[in-house]
Write an enzyme that holds these catalytic residues in place. Structure first.
Site, mmCIF file in Angstrom:
data_model
loop_
_atom_site.group_PDB
_atom_site.id
_atom_site.type_symbol
_atom_site.label_atom_id
_atom_site.label_comp_id
_atom_site.label_asym_id
_atom_site.label_seq_id
_atom_site.Cartn_x
_atom_site.Cartn_y
_atom_site.Cartn_z
ATOM 1 N N GLU A 192 102.783 64.497 68.381
ATOM 2 C CA GLU A 192 102.159 64.815 67.096
ATOM 3 C C GLU A 192 100.807 65.505 67.264
ATOM 4 O O GLU A 192 100.429 66.341 66.444
ATOM 5 C CB GLU A 192 101.999 63.542 66.257
ATOM 6 N N HIS A 229 107.484 52.871 61.196
ATOM 7 C CA HIS A 229 108.168 53.946 60.492
ATOM 8 C C HIS A 229 107.907 53.919 58.986
ATOM 9 O O HIS A 229 107.967 54.967 58.338
ATOM 10 C CB HIS A 229 109.677 53.871 60.732
#
Length: 325
Positions: A60, A129
């Site tokens: 990321e 998540h």
């Protein structure tokens, strides 16, 4: 008008902007041939090519850095964080670079980036998540934070986000991706960022919410109506900046308020909404503004998720408390 799920509306918006503007680029982990983990980008690489819809390494921080650079070079990058719980890896790019670009450069540069990411509970995901971390970015000046609750809003808001000359975080609640269909125009349309929507009108109490909690609020309103309590449900849609004017207008009418969010009590944006109401409309209140939130713990494991998450019963309980204050 077509009947679309939220994921279909998002795909439709991405397709529209890729077709309209050659500077729009869509990228992230597995967004290319696989079409993303939720298939939001399915078919886009086949139509627009690997130079415009492409996979990135599983990092990321690298995705964020690439987004900053592309924005400075005149592109309109649409990056995906595969799950928003992994945003910590790219916080410097978002808060330290994108959000400050216009100020830092004295208006010479901007960062027209859109950051897409799924989040939200109720779907039994693994740890990290589902976390509701919108409050982290909402506290950062220079970036807008958008959370749609319907397919119609998702398309119009995403088109506005991609066309915005400053960074926009676009969060997509996983439980809403395919849980229902709604009417969505197949033509282009935009929804102004920073504008809330009154999803249901009422005269007795205002319920302010966003994301999946909008649907819990509407279900609660249906139940409350059976007891002659008419709730007005406001969907923030954009949680930074917050549309304070729409909220205050409703408060002046109903004189009672409940703010509902999925995030923990100390997180999200509910506390900010409550502060704005009590600073601007305290003389119109007949009871304290109450909050519906998750508890102040780490997001629960999947087996305990339904107990941990707030729901329409939580909202009804708080509405009854303010009405009987």
């Amino acid at each position: 008008m077509a009947q679309m799920t939220m994921i279909q509306a998002i795909t439709n918006a991405l397709h529209t902007e890729l077709k309209n503007d050659e500077n729009v680029l869509v990228f992230g982990e597995d967004v290319g041939q696989n079409g993303g983990v939720f298939r939001a980008t399915e078919g886009l690489q086949d139509e627009f090519g690997e130079d415009r819809v492409f996979d990135t390494p599983l990092g990321e921080s690298g995705i964020g850095g690439l987004t900053v650079g592309l924005g400075l070079q005149g592109f309109r990058p649409v990056m995906e964080i595969q799950f928003f719980g992994f945003v910590f890896e790219t916080m410097d790019s978002i808060s330290g670079q994108m959000a400050r670009m216009r100020y830092r450069s004295g208006g010479r540069h901007n960062s027209p980036a859109t950051i897409r990411a799924p989040f939200g509970g109720g779907v039994h995901t693994p740890e990290l998540h589902a976390d509701s971390l919108e409050g982290l970015i909402a506290q950062q000046p220079g970036i807008k934070v958008v959370i749609p609750s319907t397919p119609h809003d998702a398309k119009g808001l995403l088109l506005s986000a991609i066309r915005d000359n400053d960074p926009v975080l676009f969060l997509e609640h996983m439980k809403l991706y395919r849980s229902f269909r709604g009417e969505v125009s197949e033509e282009e349309y935009t929804i102004e960022l920073g504008k809330a929507d009154v999803k249901r009108e009422g005269k007795d109490v205002t319920i302010v919410s966003y994301g999946a909690m909008v649907h819990a609020s509407l279900r609660a309103a249906d139940e409350l109506a059976k007891n002659d309590i008419e709730a007005e449900v406001i969907d923030l849609r954009t949680v930074s900046p917050i549309d304070v004017d729409t909220i205050i207008e409703s408060v002046k009418k109903t004189n009672h308020v409940v703010v509902a969010q999925e995030a923990q009590r100390q997180a999200g944006v509910a506390a900010n909404v409550v502060a704005e109401i009590q600073e601007r409309a305290i003389l119109h209140l007949e009871a304290p503004v109450l909050r519906v939130t998750a508890p102040d713990t780490v997001f629960s494991f999947a087996d305990a998720e339904e107990v941990w998450l707030p729901n329409e019963k939580s909202i009804i309980e708080k509405v009854n408390a303010v009405m009987n204050y």
